[in-house]
Scaffold this motif. Structure first.
Motif, PDB file in Angstrom:
ATOM      1  N   LEU A   7      63.803  44.130  18.788  1.00  0.00           N
ATOM      2  CA  LEU A   7      63.572  45.529  18.422  1.00  0.00           C
ATOM      3  C   LEU A   7      63.796  46.417  19.636  1.00  0.00           C
ATOM      4  CD1 LEU A   7      62.404  47.598  16.320  1.00  0.00           C
ATOM      5  CD2 LEU A   7      60.161  47.123  17.320  1.00  0.00           C
ATOM      6  N   TYR A   8      63.310  45.928  20.803  1.00  0.00           N
ATOM      7  CA  TYR A   8      63.296  46.774  21.989  1.00  0.00           C
ATOM      8  C   TYR A   8      63.130  45.882  23.210  1.00  0.00           C
ATOM      9  CZ  TYR A   8      61.198  49.938  25.413  1.00  0.00           C
ATOM     10  OH  TYR A   8      60.906  50.630  26.544  1.00  0.00           O
ATOM     11  N   SER A   9      63.860  46.173  24.266  1.00  0.00           N
ATOM     12  CA  SER A   9      63.683  45.409  25.492  1.00  0.00           C
ATOM     13  C   SER A   9      63.239  46.348  26.602  1.00  0.00           C
ATOM     14  CB  SER A   9      64.994  44.707  25.853  1.00  0.00           C
ATOM     15  OG  SER A   9      64.751  43.815  26.906  1.00  0.00           O
ATOM     16  N   GLY A  10      62.024  46.150  27.089  1.00  0.00           N
ATOM     17  CA  GLY A  10      61.493  46.981  28.171  1.00  0.00           C
ATOM     18  C   GLY A  10      61.822  46.359  29.513  1.00  0.00           C
ATOM     19  N   SER A  14      60.092  41.888  26.068  1.00  0.00           N
ATOM     20  CA  SER A  14      60.980  42.144  24.942  1.00  0.00           C
ATOM     21  C   SER A  14      60.131  42.091  23.681  1.00  0.00           C
ATOM     22  CB  SER A  14      62.079  41.088  24.862  1.00  0.00           C
ATOM     23  OG  SER A  14      62.829  41.096  26.061  1.00  0.00           O
ATOM     24  N   TYR A  16      60.125  41.688  19.490  1.00  0.00           N
ATOM     25  CA  TYR A  16      60.905  41.178  18.368  1.00  0.00           C
ATOM     26  C   TYR A  16      60.232  41.493  17.041  1.00  0.00           C
ATOM     27  CZ  TYR A  16      63.491  38.522  21.835  1.00  0.00           C
ATOM     28  OH  TYR A  16      64.267  38.179  22.910  1.00  0.00           O
TER      29      TYR A  16
END
Ligand code: TMP
Ligand code: ASP
Length: 241
Positions: A7-10, A14, A16
């Motif tokens: 969904l998003y990787s900071g 990460s 999911y």
């Protein structure tokens, strides 16, 4: 629980999607970032240590009456959490002067702050997380007055509870950052609580045992996180697959 697409990787985690639309999987990576992503390095074991550390703190906070997103550990470096609608604000509580407060106000590091200082920052790396107040949050629609009041109340409760937990382990909770989000209409603590997002000093020597070791190139970063975890009694064994 099935891990689906990213969904998003900071900078250090990460996130999911799962087969349950109300749950997400957090993957704590070994990546370590400073200065709003300008400096990133991979530090072995950090993801696993932070995953365990975060689980320990979140479970303690739930028991103390702070609603969190934490559900359960899934593996060495993954946890299952509730999917929150995040508020783009960072809430910081400070018990001793350090970091950006010292730079901003020209005070020396290590002054005890009584009462503790509470601050809001806008979560935006490109802008270096500028400090904001209630007026900015209302006018830009980031949070309501009630959200702001609840975020401050919960942050202060977390400070009282964790301040004691760390002190009993011989550590000073210097400052920390929290992020909140909405779930079924109520605010909950989200993101993480690890030595990446707080400052912890040895109570006697004031040796730094948090991410300032990385920011300042002091070395022994993960070893310091492991020392804090051991002092708190964080379980590092993998008990569920
Ligand atoms: P600061 O001194 O840089 O304002 O940070 C205060 C505390 O909050 C410190 O423990 C680090 C944490 N923090 C983060 O982890 N991420 C952030 O983006 C900010 C602004 C603070
Ligand atoms: N905001 C965090 C820090 O100050 C992470 C980063 O800057 O990349 O270390």
């Amino acid at each position: 629980m099935q891990r689906k697409e990213l969904l998003y990787s900071g900078k250090a985690k990460s996130v999911y999607i799962t087969d349950d639309p109300k749950k997400l999987i957090l993957h704590f990576r070994d990546d370590t970032s400073a200065f709003d992503g300008e400096h990133i390095e991979r530090l072995a074991r950090k993801g696993a240590v932070n995953n365990r550390f975060n689980a320990f703190i979140m479970q303690h906070l739930e028991k103390a009456g702070i609603p969190t997103h934490f559900e359960r550990l899934l593996s060495n470096d993954e946890s299952l959490v509730k999917r929150l609608d995040m508020i783009p604000i960072e809430c910081v509580v400070r018990n001793f002067s350090a970091g950006s407060l010292c730079k901003r106000l020209g005070v020396e590091e290590g002054r005890e702050l009584n009462p503790p200082i509470f601050e809001f920052f806008f979560k935006n790396d490109a802008l270096h997380d500028p400090m904001v107040n209630l007026h900015h949050m209302l006018s830009f629609g980031w949070a309501s007055a009630d959200d702001a009041r609840q975020m401050e109340d919960m942050s202060r409760k977390v400070n009282i509870y964790l301040g004691k937990l760390f002190l009993d382990a011989g550590l000073l909770l210097v400052d920390f950052k929290l992020e909140f989000g909405r779930y079924d209409g109520n605010l909950r603590l989200g993101d993480e609580f690890t030595p990446d997002g707080c400052r912890l000093w040895d109570r006697e020597t004031r040796r730094k045992l948090d991410k300032d070791r990385f920011r300042r190139g002091l070395g022994g970063v993960v070893e310091a996180y492991e020392e804090v975890a051991a002092r708190l009694g964080v379980d590092m064994e993998i008990s569920s697959a």
